[in-house]
Design a protein around this motif. Structure first.
Motif, PDB file in Angstrom:
ATOM      1  N   GLU A  75       0.838  -1.198   0.000  1.00 50.51           N
ATOM      2  CA  GLU A  75       0.000   0.000   0.000  1.00 50.51           C
ATOM      3  C   GLU A  75       0.876   1.252   0.000  1.00 50.51           C
ATOM      4  O   GLU A  75       0.671   2.184  -0.783  1.00 50.51           O
ATOM      5  N   ARG A  76       1.870   1.295   0.888  1.00 47.05           N
ATOM      6  CA  ARG A  76       2.776   2.444   0.929  1.00 47.05           C
ATOM      7  C   ARG A  76       3.541   2.589  -0.381  1.00 47.05           C
ATOM      8  O   ARG A  76       3.737   3.699  -0.875  1.00 47.05           O
ATOM      9  N   PHE A  77       3.975   1.459  -0.946  1.00 46.18           N
ATOM     10  CA  PHE A  77       4.750   1.466  -2.187  1.00 46.18           C
ATOM     11  C   PHE A  77       3.951   2.097  -3.326  1.00 46.18           C
ATOM     12  O   PHE A  77       4.459   2.983  -4.039  1.00 46.18           O
ATOM     13  N   TYR A  78       2.704   1.662  -3.503  1.00 46.23           N
ATOM     14  CA  TYR A  78       1.922   2.164  -4.626  1.00 46.23           C
ATOM     15  C   TYR A  78       1.445   3.596  -4.399  1.00 46.23           C
ATOM     16  O   TYR A  78       1.378   4.390  -5.347  1.00 46.23           O
ATOM     17  N   ARG A  79       1.132   3.951  -3.164  1.00 46.16           N
ATOM     18  CA  ARG A  79       0.786   5.357  -2.897  1.00 46.16           C
ATOM     19  C   ARG A  79       1.974   6.270  -3.199  1.00 46.16           C
ATOM     20  O   ARG A  79       1.822   7.333  -3.812  1.00 46.16           O
ATOM     21  N   LYS A  80       3.161   5.860  -2.791  1.00 47.54           N
ATOM     22  CA  LYS A  80       4.360   6.665  -3.035  1.00 47.54           C
ATOM     23  C   LYS A  80       4.638   6.798  -4.532  1.00 47.54           C
ATOM     24  O   LYS A  80       5.148   7.826  -4.995  1.00 47.54           O
ATOM     25  N   ALA A  81       4.276   5.765  -5.293  1.00 49.88           N
ATOM     26  CA  ALA A  81       4.483   5.794  -6.745  1.00 49.88           C
ATOM     27  C   ALA A  81       3.469   6.676  -7.465  1.00 49.88           C
ATOM     28  O   ALA A  81       3.609   6.913  -8.667  1.00 49.88           O
ATOM     29  N   GLY A  82       2.454   7.153  -6.748  1.00 49.01           N
ATOM     30  CA  GLY A  82       1.480   8.061  -7.343  1.00 49.01           C
ATOM     31  C   GLY A  82       0.138   7.454  -7.672  1.00 49.01           C
ATOM     32  O   GLY A  82      -0.706   8.108  -8.295  1.00 49.01           O
ATOM     33  N   PHE A  83      -0.102   6.221  -7.227  1.00 43.95           N
ATOM     34  CA  PHE A  83      -1.387   5.575  -7.469  1.00 43.95           C
ATOM     35  C   PHE A  83      -2.399   5.934  -6.379  1.00 43.95           C
ATOM     36  O   PHE A  83      -2.027   6.228  -5.239  1.00 43.95           O
ATOM     37  N   THR A  84      -3.670   5.871  -6.736  1.00 42.32           N
ATOM     38  CA  THR A  84      -4.759   5.907  -5.758  1.00 42.32           C
ATOM     39  C   THR A  84      -5.053   4.475  -5.338  1.00 42.32           C
ATOM     40  O   THR A  84      -5.248   3.602  -6.192  1.00 42.32           O
ATOM     41  N   VAL A  85      -5.058   4.210  -4.032  1.00 40.01           N
ATOM     42  CA  VAL A  85      -5.354   2.871  -3.517  1.00 40.01           C
ATOM     43  C   VAL A  85      -6.804   2.841  -3.058  1.00 40.01           C
ATOM     44  O   VAL A  85      -7.230   3.676  -2.257  1.00 40.01           O
ATOM     45  N   HIS A  86      -7.568   1.884  -3.554  1.00 39.20           N
ATOM     46  CA  HIS A  86      -9.003   1.824  -3.308  1.00 39.20           C
ATOM     47  C   HIS A  86      -9.322   0.905  -2.128  1.00 39.20           C
ATOM     48  O   HIS A  86      -8.508   0.056  -1.747  1.00 39.20           O
ATOM     49  N   PRO A  87     -10.501   1.069  -1.527  1.00 40.24           N
ATOM     50  CA  PRO A  87     -10.877   0.227  -0.380  1.00 40.24           C
ATOM     51  C   PRO A  87     -10.891  -1.257  -0.732  1.00 40.24           C
ATOM     52  O   PRO A  87     -11.122  -1.646  -1.875  1.00 40.24           O
ATOM     53  N   THR A  88     -10.668  -2.080   0.264  1.00 37.26           N
ATOM     54  CA  THR A  88     -10.633  -3.535   0.085  1.00 37.26           C
ATOM     55  C   THR A  88     -11.941  -4.045  -0.527  1.00 37.26           C
ATOM     56  O   THR A  88     -13.037  -3.662  -0.095  1.00 37.26           O
ATOM     57  N   GLY A  89     -11.815  -4.888  -1.548  1.00 33.57           N
ATOM     58  CA  GLY A  89     -12.982  -5.524  -2.152  1.00 33.57           C
ATOM     59  C   GLY A  89     -13.797  -4.642  -3.076  1.00 33.57           C
ATOM     60  O   GLY A  89     -14.850  -5.063  -3.553  1.00 33.57           O
ATOM     61  N   ALA A 142     -13.271  -6.599 -11.097  1.00 34.92           N
ATOM     62  CA  ALA A 142     -13.666  -6.812  -9.696  1.00 34.92           C
ATOM     63  C   ALA A 142     -12.577  -7.600  -8.988  1.00 34.92           C
ATOM     64  O   ALA A 142     -12.081  -8.594  -9.525  1.00 34.92           O
ATOM     65  N   PRO A 143     -12.197  -7.197  -7.774  1.00 34.48           N
ATOM     66  CA  PRO A 143     -11.158  -7.929  -7.045  1.00 34.48           C
ATOM     67  C   PRO A 143     -11.745  -9.073  -6.240  1.00 34.48           C
ATOM     68  O   PRO A 143     -12.967  -9.194  -6.084  1.00 34.48           O
ATOM     69  N   MET A 144     -10.870  -9.921  -5.700  1.00 30.48           N
ATOM     70  CA  MET A 144     -11.291 -10.875  -4.687  1.00 30.48           C
ATOM     71  C   MET A 144     -11.607 -10.090  -3.409  1.00 30.48           C
ATOM     72  O   MET A 144     -11.157  -8.952  -3.238  1.00 30.48           O
ATOM     73  N   PRO A 145     -12.400 -10.666  -2.483  1.00 26.86           N
ATOM     74  CA  PRO A 145     -12.801  -9.913  -1.282  1.00 26.86           C
ATOM     75  C   PRO A 145     -11.638  -9.409  -0.437  1.00 26.86           C
ATOM     76  O   PRO A 145     -11.788  -8.435   0.304  1.00 26.86           O
ATOM     77  N   THR A 146     -10.467 -10.063  -0.545  1.00 32.18           N
ATOM     78  CA  THR A 146      -9.322  -9.674   0.284  1.00 32.18           C
ATOM     79  C   THR A 146      -8.310  -8.828  -0.476  1.00 32.18           C
ATOM     80  O   THR A 146      -7.200  -8.597   0.010  1.00 32.18           O
ATOM     81  N   GLU A 147      -8.671  -8.347  -1.668  1.00 36.51           N
ATOM     82  CA  GLU A 147      -7.738  -7.582  -2.491  1.00 36.51           C
ATOM     83  C   GLU A 147      -8.115  -6.106  -2.570  1.00 36.51           C
ATOM     84  O   GLU A 147      -9.270  -5.728  -2.354  1.00 36.51           O
ATOM     85  N   ARG A 148      -7.126  -5.290  -2.909  1.00 39.60           N
ATOM     86  CA  ARG A 148      -7.342  -3.866  -3.138  1.00 39.60           C
ATOM     87  C   ARG A 148      -6.797  -3.503  -4.520  1.00 39.60           C
ATOM     88  O   ARG A 148      -5.728  -3.957  -4.916  1.00 39.60           O
ATOM     89  N   PHE A 149      -7.549  -2.678  -5.232  1.00 41.10           N
ATOM     90  CA  PHE A 149      -7.073  -2.133  -6.498  1.00 41.10           C
ATOM     91  C   PHE A 149      -6.290  -0.851  -6.247  1.00 41.10           C
ATOM     92  O   PHE A 149      -6.545  -0.119  -5.279  1.00 41.10           O
ATOM     93  N   PHE A 150      -5.351  -0.572  -7.149  1.00 44.76           N
ATOM     94  CA  PHE A 150      -4.708   0.741  -7.190  1.00 44.76           C
ATOM     95  C   PHE A 150      -4.785   1.231  -8.648  1.00 44.76           C
ATOM     96  O   PHE A 150      -4.719   0.447  -9.583  1.00 44.76           O
ATOM     97  N   THR A 151      -4.975   2.537  -8.811  1.00 44.08           N
ATOM     98  CA  THR A 151      -5.153   3.092 -10.145  1.00 44.08           C
ATOM     99  C   THR A 151      -4.381   4.395 -10.300  1.00 44.08           C
ATOM    100  O   THR A 151      -4.154   5.128  -9.351  1.00 44.08           O
ATOM    101  N   LYS A 152      -4.012   4.650 -11.533  1.00 40.66           N
ATOM    102  CA  LYS A 152      -3.488   5.956 -11.949  1.00 40.66           C
ATOM    103  C   LYS A 152      -4.218   6.338 -13.223  1.00 40.66           C
ATOM    104  O   LYS A 152      -4.091   5.660 -14.255  1.00 40.66           O
ATOM    105  N   LYS A 153      -5.022   7.404 -13.161  1.00 42.54           N
ATOM    106  CA  LYS A 153      -5.769   7.853 -14.325  1.00 42.54           C
ATOM    107  C   LYS A 153      -5.013   8.996 -15.000  1.00 42.54           C
ATOM    108  O   LYS A 153      -4.484   9.882 -14.335  1.00 42.54           O
ATOM    109  N   PHE A 154      -4.977   8.948 -16.315  1.00 41.82           N
ATOM    110  CA  PHE A 154      -4.236   9.947 -17.082  1.00 41.82           C
ATOM    111  C   PHE A 154      -5.134  10.942 -17.789  1.00 41.82           C
ATOM    112  O   PHE A 154      -4.712  12.063 -18.080  1.00 41.82           O
ATOM    113  N   TYR A 155      -6.380  10.526 -18.132  1.00 39.11           N
ATOM    114  CA  TYR A 155      -7.267  11.416 -18.890  1.00 39.11           C
ATOM    115  C   TYR A 155      -8.648  11.368 -18.291  1.00 39.11           C
ATOM    116  O   TYR A 155      -9.016  10.428 -17.645  1.00 39.11           O
TER     117      TYR A 155
END
Length: 240
Positions: free
Chosen positions: A197-211, A227-240
């Motif tokens: 979580e810290r790694f991807y936030r530092k890289a500039g991604f938005t980390v989404h709530p679990t599940g 859609a993630p598994m119930p124990t997973e979190r997505f991270f995203t970087k939107k450009f447009y």
């Protein structure tokens, strides 16, 4: 030439037409001997078996498919799409969506004076796009290939952790995907891994709530997204 060979030749030609031109230089990591570049050959792609296994991302199957795509001329060696829109359109009209998917997939390696020490694989998610509602037809799949990219995994050998290689691989991937004019770069991880979580936030991604799934309706024109598994979190970087 047999029908099967003609079909294989047709797929390879379409993939070559859709494939971006090579030429992305190696990127140096400041204050270190580490450099980031596209995987150069089959020998380097074979090392993705180790890195994919470390990330629990397919291991030998992933490496084998990468090597097959490389040998058939499918795998991208750069993602500068400013001049290849017409080639993408030709591949689409020929029905070669698989070729386009690989042409928009890239494998990066981190190397130092000892050789490759880590790898990153990114591109459109075949799993996600293959589960598109059948009635949607091929056009939304093409949009997914052109406008979405997934960070499938990034791994660095244990002896080279904290060298900056992982961060540099992700930074290079972000630059490549942004330059490809994709709308979004995304990935997922197990929610209990707070280091990631810290790694991807530092890289500039938005980390989404679990599940929580992602909404790509602005890309596809209808309500659909990974859609993630119930124990997973997505991270995203939107450009447009």
């Amino acid at each position: 030439m047999s029908k099967g060979n003609r079909n294989r030749a047709k797929r390879a030609a379409a993939a070559q037409a859709a494939r971006p031109q090579p030429g992305t230089p190696a990127l140096a990591v400041p204050g270190s001997s580490v450099r980031i570049r596209h995987a150069a050959d089959v020998e380097e792609l074979a090392q993705f078996e180790r890195w994919a296994s470390m990330a629990d991302a397919g291991g030998p199957v992933t490496a084998r498919r990468l090597i097959e795509a490389h040998n058939q001329g499918f795998l991208a060696t750069s993602l500068d799409f400013r001049t290849c829109g017409a080639a993408d359109e030709r591949a689409y009209r020929a029905g070669q969506l698989e070729a386009m998917n690989w042409a928009h997939t890239f494998a990066l390696v981190a190397v130092d004076d000892s050789g490759p020490i880590g790898g990153l694989l990114a591109g459109p998610s075949e799993y996600f796009l293959s589960r598109m509602p059948p009635q949607a037809g091929p056009e939304p799949i093409m949009k997914g290939i052109l406008r979405t990219s997934k960070l499938h995994f990034v791994s660095v050998d244990d002896a080279h952790r904290r060298s900056g290689a992982g961060s540099a691989l992700v930074a290079a991937a972000l630059s490549i995907v942004k330059g490809s004019q994709a709308d979004v770069f995304y990935g997922q991880y197990e929610a209990d891994d707070h280091g990631l979580e810290r790694f991807y936030r530092k890289a500039g991604f938005t980390v989404h709530p679990t599940g929580t799934g992602l909404d790509f309706s602005s890309i596809f024109g209808f309500n659909y997204g990974p859609a993630p598994m119930p124990t997973e979190r997505f991270f995203t970087k939107k450009f447009y």
